[in-house]
Motif scaffolding. Structure first.
Motif, mmCIF file in Angstrom:
data_model
loop_
_atom_site.group_PDB
_atom_site.id
_atom_site.type_symbol
_atom_site.label_atom_id
_atom_site.label_comp_id
_atom_site.label_asym_id
_atom_site.label_seq_id
_atom_site.Cartn_x
_atom_site.Cartn_y
_atom_site.Cartn_z
ATOM 1 N N TYR A 1 0.457 -7.069 8.833
ATOM 2 C CA TYR A 1 -0.873 -7.233 8.413
ATOM 3 C C TYR A 1 -1.108 -8.524 7.617
ATOM 4 O O TYR A 1 -0.406 -8.851 6.985
ATOM 5 N N HIS B 1 -11.800 -8.759 3.262
ATOM 6 C CA HIS B 1 -11.630 -8.437 4.723
ATOM 7 C C HIS B 1 -10.616 -7.357 4.601
ATOM 8 O O HIS B 1 -10.380 -6.518 5.987
ATOM 9 N N GLY B 2 -10.261 -6.842 3.744
ATOM 10 C CA GLY B 2 -9.045 -5.728 3.628
ATOM 11 C C GLY B 2 -7.878 -6.146 4.334
ATOM 12 O O GLY B 2 -7.398 -7.232 4.359
ATOM 13 N N LEU B 3 -7.313 -5.404 5.193
ATOM 14 C CA LEU B 3 -6.046 -5.608 5.733
ATOM 15 C C LEU B 3 -6.275 -5.825 7.555
ATOM 16 O O LEU B 3 -7.092 -4.903 7.972
ATOM 17 N N PHE C 1 -7.777 1.934 -0.437
ATOM 18 C CA PHE C 1 -8.114 1.575 0.916
ATOM 19 C C PHE C 1 -8.633 2.820 1.698
ATOM 20 O O PHE C 1 -7.482 3.698 1.708
ATOM 21 N N LEU D 1 0.863 -1.218 0.067
ATOM 22 C CA LEU D 1 0.055 -0.100 0.057
ATOM 23 C C LEU D 1 0.967 1.227 0.021
ATOM 24 O O LEU D 1 1.767 1.422 0.754
ATOM 25 N N PHE E 1 -8.544 -0.603 8.516
ATOM 26 C CA PHE E 1 -8.756 -0.553 7.091
ATOM 27 C C PHE E 1 -10.335 -0.923 6.788
ATOM 28 O O PHE E 1 -10.749 -1.845 7.316
ATOM 29 N N GLY E 2 -10.938 -0.375 5.641
ATOM 30 C CA GLY E 2 -11.851 -0.895 5.005
ATOM 31 C C GLY E 2 -11.555 -1.962 4.168
ATOM 32 O O GLY E 2 -10.292 -2.340 3.802
ATOM 33 N N THR E 3 -12.455 -2.493 3.534
ATOM 34 C CA THR E 3 -12.410 -3.674 2.485
ATOM 35 C C THR E 3 -11.747 -3.481 1.253
ATOM 36 O O THR E 3 -11.413 -4.497 0.505
ATOM 37 N N GLY E 4 -11.557 -2.325 1.014
ATOM 38 C CA GLY E 4 -11.008 -1.796 -0.313
ATOM 39 C C GLY E 4 -11.902 -1.775 -1.352
ATOM 40 O O GLY E 4 -13.103 -2.332 -1.481
ATOM 41 N N GLN F 1 -3.812 -9.629 4.277
ATOM 42 C CA GLN F 1 -4.800 -9.133 3.432
ATOM 43 C C GLN F 1 -5.609 -10.476 2.720
ATOM 44 O O GLN F 1 -4.848 -11.176 2.364
#
Lengths: 115, 111
Positions: free
Chosen positions: B35, B41-43, A90, A44, A105-108, B37
């Motif tokens: 983290y 679920h994202g991170l 994200f 990221l 974080f959100g799920t993207g 991924q």
């Protein structure tokens, strides 16, 4: 629990058109909000953050985000999309937990910009 | 230039084996994070560290451990790999209250 939500799994936009990637938050106290971008097979990368002050935050690669306290939103925007903007985005919020400041974080949201 | 690196970039292992993923940063950041991924679920935060000799559990720490013997490194160990730990793992570092810098990730497959 403090969290962020990204309601769209994918956003499609044509090159040259404006884009918006949505994010809403749920936090107690003042939110510290972030946007990150992930290109394929990469980690990221930080785009921008809102801590306090002006509700319109400018970041990298021409992106900006608008903080709206009444709507608890922090939408990512760009006036004119590029094909190279296609990536996974994200939203994140910084939460304070017993002195440790972590990101949630959100799920993207996958952004696809078509030529 | 300062950077954060992860190794290996890809790893295939078998259920029950111990696996260690390396993370090395030259930012001189005190804070380091691991983290995972996963789609949908994202991170999710596994472990984090405020500094040398400090380690803390995140939201999905079961089956994982970390150690911090110096500022630059935070290796992540899967004590006995399980198929549920198949994922992409990201290491990050940052200063207190600031944005985090992420490594390129390690794709782990547990067969």
């Amino acid at each position: 629990a403090q969290s962020v939500a990204q309601p769209e799994d994918q956003v499609n936009v044509a090159e040259g058109n404006p884009l918006t990637v949505k994010c809403t938050y749920s936090v107690s106290g003042n939110p510290y909000l972030f946007w990150y971008v992930q290109y394929p097979n990469r980690g990221l990368q930080f785009l921008l953050k809102y801590i306090t002050g002006d509700n319109l935050v400018k970041g990298s690669y021409g992106f900006e985000a608008e903080f709206n306290k009444s709507q608890t939103s922090f939408h990512l925007k760009k006036p004119s999309a590029l094909v190279s903007d296609s990536a996974l985005y994200f939203c994140a919020v910084r939460v304070l937990n017993t002195g440790f400041q972590k990101l949630v974080f959100g799920t993207g949201t996958r952004l696809l910009v078509s030529p | 230039d300062a950077e954060i690196t992860q190794s290996p970039r890809h790893k295939i292992t078998e259920t029950g084996r111990q696996v260690t993923l390396a993370c090395h940063q030259t930012w001189n950041h005190n804070n380091m994070f691991w983290y995972r991924q996963d789609l949908g679920h994202g991170l999710r935060l596994i472990h984090y560290s405020y500094g040398v000799q400090d380690t803390n559990k995140g939201e999905v720490s079961d089956g994982y451990s970390v150690s911090r013997s110096n500022t630059e490194d935070l290796p992540l160990t899967l004590e006995s790999a399980a198929s549920s730990q198949t994922s992409v793992y990201f290491c990050a570092s940052g200063t207190r209250g600031d944005e985090q810098f992420f490594g390129p990730g390690t794709r782990l497959t547990v067969l």
